[in-house]
Design a protein around this motif. Structure first.
Motif, PDB file in Angstrom:
ATOM      1  N   ALA A 159       0.823  -1.102   0.031  1.00  0.00           N
ATOM      2  CA  ALA A 159      -0.020   0.232  -0.002  1.00  0.00           C
ATOM      3  C   ALA A 159       0.872   1.324   0.049  1.00  0.00           C
ATOM      4  CB  ALA A 159      -1.044  -0.002   1.368  1.00  0.00           C
ATOM      5  N   ALA A 189       1.144   4.228  -3.053  1.00  0.00           N
ATOM      6  CA  ALA A 189       0.586   5.409  -2.515  1.00  0.00           C
ATOM      7  C   ALA A 189       1.348   6.663  -3.141  1.00  0.00           C
ATOM      8  CB  ALA A 189       0.480   5.477  -1.149  1.00  0.00           C
ATOM      9  N   HIS A 190       2.661   6.458  -3.786  1.00  0.00           N
ATOM     10  CA  HIS A 190       3.342   7.649  -4.320  1.00  0.00           C
ATOM     11  C   HIS A 190       4.256   7.130  -5.629  1.00  0.00           C
ATOM     12  CE1 HIS A 190       2.820   9.520  -0.310  1.00  0.00           C
ATOM     13  NE2 HIS A 190       3.042   8.342   0.265  1.00  0.00           N
TER      14      HIS A 190
END
Length: 250
Positions: free
Chosen positions: A226, A230-231
């Protein structure tokens, strides 16, 4: 010790609010992987500079080790006891020594982002000497540090300002760390270029120092999926800022 960036109640609370996404992607998974190669289940791991205990708790869960957290800040230790109850013990570092722990008690030591708080070579050597005292012969110390030359880049949770390749060891610089509320906190640091660490470790009685600069590609199989998704990790891909240094007690 009151001059340390995270000292006092306010410092402990501030540290606990740091996001540390870049460390969780490119740092801590590699520290734990390195330790897993040298630390058997049930072995004793000392987290020197444990702060609020989050990484120590992660290590206890991931490695099956008996983890002991030590720190110069009583407030950090109070926070750590609440944050990471799976850590076996917490002890204060006073006057550079953990009096509660005997010589050679640890099978391994990790030391994450402690060096930037240390202003001079002799202080770094004192810390390394205490770590060496705690380690059994042949036991590894694993250091996680930020390269002060990685300046001017927008890392996900880290900014290095006033750094650069020309900084001398111990020279002041400033880092900015992302907080959980979206703000950035400035922290006074000291530059410890990765290239100087092997020599300092050898002077303190360690042998076989080696270094690794983790990349995003290497991190993808290790980090939390995750977090990885996320980036974009653009700056981390362009110039990975973290260095893992391992050496062995002679």
């Amino acid at each position: 010790m009151n001059s340390l960036p995270w000292s006092g109640p306010d410092g402990a609370e501030a540290f606990d609010a740091v996001v540390a996404a870049t460390d969780r992607m490119l740092g801590y998974p590699f520290v734990l992987r390195e330790l897993a190669g040298h630390l058997g289940t049930g072995g004793v791991l000392v987290d020197y500079g444990c702060g609020p205990g989050r990484v120590a708790g992660q290590a206890a869960r991931a490695l099956g080790a008996r983890v002991i957290g030590v720190d110069t800040s009583p407030e950090m230790l109070t926070l750590a006891r609440r944050t990471a109850p799976e850590v076996a013990e917490y002890h204060l570092v006073a006057d550079g020594r953990v009096d509660a722990l005997p010589d050679g008690c640890a099978d391994a030591v990790m030391c994450n982002h402690v060096l930037p708080s240390l202003p001079a070579e002799e202080v770094v050597l004192e810390v390394f000497a205490e770590i060496r005292r705690l380690l059994r012969p042949g036991g590894p110390v694993v250091l996680l540090t930020t390269d002060p030359a990685c300046t001017g880049l927008d890392y996900v949770s880290l900014r290095v300002t006033g750094g650069g390749a020309a900084l001398a060891p111990g020279e002041p610089l400033t880092v900015r760390l992302l907080r959980t509320d979206g703000s950035w906190q400035e922290v006074p640091n000291h530059a410890w270029p990765p290239a100087v660490l092997p020599g300092l470790l050898e002077r303190a009685g360690f042998r076989g120092p080696r270094q690794h600069r983790p990349t995003v590609a290497e991190a993808l199989p290790l980090a939390d999926p995750a977090l990885a998704a996320a980036h974009v990790w653009a700056a981390e891909r362009a110039a990975p800022p973290l260095v893992v240094t391992t050496a062995f007690a002679g």
